[in-house]
Design an enzyme around this catalytic site. Structure first.
Site, PDB file in Angstrom:
ATOM      1  N   LYS B   9       0.827  -1.200   0.000  1.00 38.86           N
ATOM      2  CA  LYS B   9       0.000   0.000   0.000  1.00 38.86           C
ATOM      3  C   LYS B   9       0.863   1.253   0.000  1.00 38.86           C
ATOM      4  CE  LYS B   9      -4.350   1.508   1.271  1.00 38.86           C
ATOM      5  NZ  LYS B   9      -5.695   0.953   1.285  1.00 38.86           N
ATOM      6  N   GLN B  10       0.459   2.245  -0.753  1.00 36.23           N
ATOM      7  CA  GLN B  10       1.090   3.552  -0.593  1.00 36.23           C
ATOM      8  C   GLN B  10       0.081   4.477   0.048  1.00 36.23           C
ATOM      9  OE1 GLN B  10       3.369   5.203  -3.808  1.00 36.23           O
ATOM     10  NE2 GLN B  10       3.193   7.296  -3.029  1.00 36.23           N
ATOM     11  N   GLY B  11       0.311   4.771   1.304  1.00 35.24           N
ATOM     12  CA  GLY B  11      -0.610   5.636   2.043  1.00 35.24           C
ATOM     13  C   GLY B  11      -0.330   7.090   1.716  1.00 35.24           C
ATOM     14  N   ALA B  12      -0.657   7.960   2.665  1.00 28.02           N
ATOM     15  CA  ALA B  12      -0.494   9.387   2.437  1.00 28.02           C
ATOM     16  C   ALA B  12       0.973   9.760   2.491  1.00 28.02           C
ATOM     17  CB  ALA B  12      -1.264  10.163   3.484  1.00 28.02           C
ATOM     18  N   GLU B  13       1.739   9.030   3.222  1.00 28.98           N
ATOM     19  CA  GLU B  13       3.087   9.471   3.497  1.00 28.98           C
ATOM     20  C   GLU B  13       4.092   8.383   3.314  1.00 28.98           C
ATOM     21  OE1 GLU B  13       4.530  12.350   6.294  1.00 28.98           O
ATOM     22  OE2 GLU B  13       3.344  10.998   7.506  1.00 28.98           O
ATOM     23  N   ALA B  14       3.642   7.177   3.473  1.00 29.55           N
ATOM     24  CA  ALA B  14       4.575   6.061   3.565  1.00 29.55           C
ATOM     25  C   ALA B  14       4.245   5.015   2.529  1.00 29.55           C
ATOM     26  CB  ALA B  14       4.484   5.450   4.961  1.00 29.55           C
ATOM     27  N   ARG B  15       5.276   4.243   2.174  1.00 27.55           N
ATOM     28  CA  ARG B  15       5.023   3.016   1.428  1.00 27.55           C
ATOM     29  C   ARG B  15       5.056   1.896   2.437  1.00 27.55           C
ATOM     30  NH1 ARG B  15       8.816   5.198  -2.765  1.00 27.55           N
ATOM     31  NH2 ARG B  15       7.425   6.299  -4.202  1.00 27.55           N
ATOM     32  N   VAL B  16       4.065   1.028   2.359  1.00 32.73           N
ATOM     33  CA  VAL B  16       3.976  -0.066   3.318  1.00 32.73           C
ATOM     34  C   VAL B  16       4.261  -1.376   2.599  1.00 32.73           C
ATOM     35  CG1 VAL B  16       2.449  -1.296   4.892  1.00 32.73           C
ATOM     36  CG2 VAL B  16       2.361   1.196   4.771  1.00 32.73           C
ATOM     37  N   ASP B 128      -5.105  10.999  13.357  1.00 31.71           N
ATOM     38  CA  ASP B 128      -5.520  10.675  11.991  1.00 31.71           C
ATOM     39  C   ASP B 128      -6.505   9.508  12.024  1.00 31.71           C
ATOM     40  OD1 ASP B 128      -5.726  10.497   9.230  1.00 31.71           O
ATOM     41  OD2 ASP B 128      -3.784   9.526   8.955  1.00 31.71           O
TER      42      ASP B 128
HETATM   43  N1  LIG Z   1       0.674  -3.630  10.890  1.00 30.84           N
HETATM   44  C1  LIG Z   1      -0.040  -3.737   9.773  1.00 30.84           C
HETATM   45  N2  LIG Z   1      -0.586  -4.913   9.449  1.00 30.84           N
HETATM   46  C2  LIG Z   1      -1.290  -5.036   8.305  1.00 30.84           C
HETATM   47  N3  LIG Z   1      -1.519  -4.060   7.438  1.00 30.84           N
HETATM   48  C3  LIG Z   1      -1.011  -2.846   7.701  1.00 30.84           C
HETATM   49  C4  LIG Z   1      -0.238  -2.637   8.880  1.00 30.84           C
HETATM   50  N4  LIG Z   1       0.164  -1.361   8.871  1.00 30.84           N
HETATM   51  C5  LIG Z   1      -0.333  -0.802   7.758  1.00 30.84           C
HETATM   52  N5  LIG Z   1      -1.044  -1.673   7.023  1.00 30.84           N
HETATM   53  C6  LIG Z   1      -1.743  -1.400   5.743  1.00 30.84           C
HETATM   54  O1  LIG Z   1      -1.114  -0.341   5.065  1.00 30.84           O
HETATM   55  C7  LIG Z   1      -1.968   0.814   4.945  1.00 30.84           C
HETATM   56  C8  LIG Z   1      -1.175   2.085   5.117  1.00 30.84           C
HETATM   57  O2  LIG Z   1      -0.500   2.072   6.368  1.00 30.84           O
HETATM   58  P1  LIG Z   1      -0.472   3.332   7.331  1.00 30.84           P
HETATM   59  O3  LIG Z   1      -1.860   3.793   7.575  1.00 30.84           O
HETATM   60  O4  LIG Z   1       0.359   3.016   8.520  1.00 30.84           O
HETATM   61  O5  LIG Z   1       0.351   4.334   6.410  1.00 30.84           O
HETATM   62  P2  LIG Z   1      -0.022   5.779   5.835  1.00 30.84           P
HETATM   63  O6  LIG Z   1      -1.478   5.966   5.758  1.00 30.84           O
HETATM   64  O7  LIG Z   1       0.804   5.999   4.657  1.00 30.84           O
HETATM   65  O8  LIG Z   1       0.561   6.607   7.009  1.00 30.84           O
HETATM   66  P3  LIG Z   1       0.492   8.164   7.279  1.00 30.84           P
HETATM   67  O9  LIG Z   1      -0.941   8.565   7.362  1.00 30.84           O
HETATM   68  O10 LIG Z   1       1.254   8.286   8.557  1.00 30.84           O
HETATM   69  O11 LIG Z   1       1.160   8.778   6.130  1.00 30.84           O
HETATM   70  C9  LIG Z   1      -3.045   0.583   5.998  1.00 30.84           C
HETATM   71  O12 LIG Z   1      -4.247   1.207   5.687  1.00 30.84           O
HETATM   72  C10 LIG Z   1      -3.153  -0.933   5.993  1.00 30.84           C
HETATM   73  O13 LIG Z   1      -3.975  -1.344   4.928  1.00 30.84           O
HETATM   74 MG   LIG Z   2      -3.146   5.381   7.013  1.00 32.60          MG
END
Ligand SMILES: Nc1ncnc2c1ncn2[C@@H]1O[C@H](COP(=O)(O)OP(=O)(O)OP(=O)(O)O)[C@@H](O)[C@H]1O
Ligand SMILES: [Mg+2]
Lengths: 343, 217
Positions: B9-16, B128
């Site tokens: 997933k690429q969220g708002a700020e991070a790549r997961v 958030d």
């Molecule tokens: N520990 C976890 N286990 C399973 N899935 C996760 C986990 N952490 C994150 N994910 C998946 O990844 C997505 C994005 O992660 P996260 O919300 O932490 O990042 P983000 O939205 O980019 O962060 P930020 O809002 O700080 O920029 C989540 O919505 C979820 O689907």
């Molecule tokens: Mg998020």
């Protein structure tokens, strides 16, 4: 079908004429005229409702005449008269609505009251061809991150205190920048000469933002910075833009990630800021399939065409505003409008 | 970056990413440089958020609040390694499985309300709260709070009320017609947290402020 749009919710008075040729699917949309007259208070001052309403009353008839001439049509060619019902300043809104009502009675036309924010969105969609974007609506009075779902434009994020345009305008007043053509425009030009980034408060709460902290901090320090030579006015404009625009891009991206959308549409007066458009583009480039849509000054800044466009869409679904419901309202949330014309 | 990882997933700020860490599957959350932000501002925000996320996750862990366990924080690379939670987000649950039984939804709502109550009890403000940042464990259905990048520690009732307000707005905009479910969340929240009555009262003020905000075009 031709719609006449009248807009005057803030210091811009705009008149537009738009044609929807219904013989094609989708209808072919042609802008026949889009004229505007802006009230500029002296440098260091904001626009007051009374003076703004007076400005609108003084110029509206001449402007409507110009719009008709430019479009080369006569009143009998008009199908519907659209006006801004709100949100906005009471006095200016009412001064324009009064003219809309009078014309409707004189020319025997139907009226459609339009939500100003929905006007911006529909104009942006029409001009750019964006299908179902996340919308960043940024202007002197509004800061919203919007997305469409189930017949309504839903607000995902917004400014918790003052609007971003208001923040920029108020800082322009501190620096005594001219209000012509717009305080925000003058900040944008000055910011290009800035080099040092000042560490300013950065406030984001999920998809919401807050600007009063950064404004009061920079307001409180501006005089001292200028006097000591630590930072120039250009540095301050640069830093303010870099900081508040980063907040806007961040919350827009958060909404995109949350909804799973790839398109962004920027509308509203602050949306013609090239630095904001550039930053949004850089954000989209780092997202798979990301795409940014924006319009120029003609359609971004308040105008009559956007009111004609949104009014026309509603009118085509059979919607009209009966005379006794043509009052204006200073508060009128984007999500209150039932968008019958959308799939 | 690290071999054998898969971007989920690429969220708002991070790549997961999902990848191996010490013989197990782990979530690898990388905050990469944002081209749109001034480099100085970008570095400041990124390092602040990595630290805040790790700190608040750890604080929740200590209080036995269901959150991903932090395995490793790499500040230089702005990466957090944490427990992988198999399951779906509450957002996907509500969007892709419409027409769930009222009872199932009620169970989820109560779990959310309790989790938020427990989190606020230890003065963690999430910052958030959305349905994307609430996961449901595949195995037990338990609700897990994630994404603490904007979180901070505060005892202020105002901050907790705004936290709830942010979630309410996300609920209303993302999931039309879920007012009942949100009311159930608040009810469970009210029962599980010490100062919750006061916070819910404050939430009414915050809402009113939202509605009264002037909206000049
Ligand atoms: N520990 C976890 N286990 C399973 N899935 C996760 C986990 N952490 C994150 N994910 C998946 O990844 C997505 C994005 O992660 P996260 O919300 O932490 O990042 P983000 O939205 O980019 O962060 P930020 O809002 O700080 O920029 C989540 O919505 C979820 O689907
Ligand atoms: Mg998020």
């Amino acid at each position: 079908m031709i719609a006449l749009g009248l807009e005057g919710s803030a210091n811009k008075l705009g008149i537009g004429l738009i044609r929807h040729d219904m013989s094609t699917t989708p209808p072919t949309v042609t802008i026949l005229s889009n004229v505007r007259h802006t009230y500029h208070p002296p440098p260091g001052e904001g626009f007051l409702p009374k003076d703004t309403a007076q400005h609108h009353r003084a110029h509206i008839l001449e402007l409507i005449r110009n719009a008709l001439d430019e479009a080369k049509i006569t009143p009998k060619d008009i199908s519907v008269i659209c006006f801004t019902k709100g949100p906005g300043m009471g006095g200016p809104l009412t001064s324009v609505a009064t003219v809309a009502r009078t014309l409707a009675l004189m020319w025997n036309k139907e009226l459609v009251g339009v939500n100003h924010c929905v006007g911006h969105i529909e104009m942006g969609r029409q001009i750019t061809g964006a299908q179902n974007p996340v919308v960043l609506y940024v202007s002197g009075g509004n800061t919203q991150v919007i997305a469409y779902a189930e017949k309504r434009y839903r607000i995902f994020g917004e400014a918790l205190d003052i609007a971003v345009g208001n923040c920029l305008d108020r800082f322009a007043r501190v620096l005594n920048l001219p209000n012509d053509p717009a305080p925000g425009y003058n900040i944008e030009q000055l910011a290009k000469k800035g080099t040092k980034l000042i560490d300013l408060p950065y406030t984001v709460k999920g998809m919401d933002v807050s600007f009063s902290g950064v404004l009061s901090y920079i307001e409180a320090n501006a005089k001292a910075w200028l006097a000591s030579g630590e930072y120039t006015a250009a540095d301050m404009c640069f830093s303010l833009q870099e900081t508040v625009f980063a907040m806007l891009v961040e919350t827009t991206e958060r909404a995109m990630a949350h909804i799973g959308s790839r398109e962004v549409l920027i509308v509203g007066g602050v949306g013609c800021n090239m630095r904001l458009q550039e930053m949004m583009g850089q954000m989209a480039e780092q997202r798979e399939g990301g795409m940014v849509y924006a319009t120029d000054e003609r359609f971004c800044i308040d105008n009559g065409i956007m009111i004609a466009q949104a009014g026309m869409l509603a009118y085509q679904t059979g919607y009209t505003t009966p005379l006794d419901k043509t009052w204006c309202t200073q508060r009128f949330r984007t999500d209150e409008v039932f968008a019958a014309w959308r799939e | 970056m690290i071999p054998d990882v898969q971007l989920i997933k690429q969220g708002a700020e991070a790549r997961v990413y999902l990848g191996p860490f010490c013989q197990r599957q782990a979530i690898i959350k990388e905050r990469f440089a944002k081209a749109y932000r001034h480099p100085t501002l970008d570095k400041k925000l990124t390092s602040r958020r990595v630290i805040q996320e790790a700190r608040c996750l750890y604080r929740c862990q200590k209080a036995l609040i269901d959150t991903p366990t932090v395995y490793l924080v790499d500040l230089d690379q702005s990466v957090i390694y944490m427990e992988y939670i198999p399951g779906i987000s509450v957002r996907d649950y509500l969007v892709t499985e419409p027409g769930q039984e009222a009872e199932a939804q009620h169970r989820v709502a109560v779990a959310i309300g309790k989790a938020l109550g427990a989190m606020h009890n230890i003065d963690v403000i999430h910052g958030d709260l959305t349905t994307s940042n609430l996961l449901m464990r595949e195995t037990s259905g338990a609700v897990v709070l994630i994404d603490f990048g904007l979180s901070y520690v505060s005892q202020l009732i105002e901050d907790k009320a705004v936290d709830l307000y942010v979630l309410e707005r996300a609920f209303v905009s993302t999931h039309p017609n879920t007012e009942v479910m949100f009311a159930q969340i608040l009810e469970a929240y009210g029962e599980s947290s010490k100062a919750s009555k006061q916070i819910l009262k404050k939430l009414e003020d915050v809402r009113l402020r939202g509605r009264k905000r002037s909206m000049l075009g």
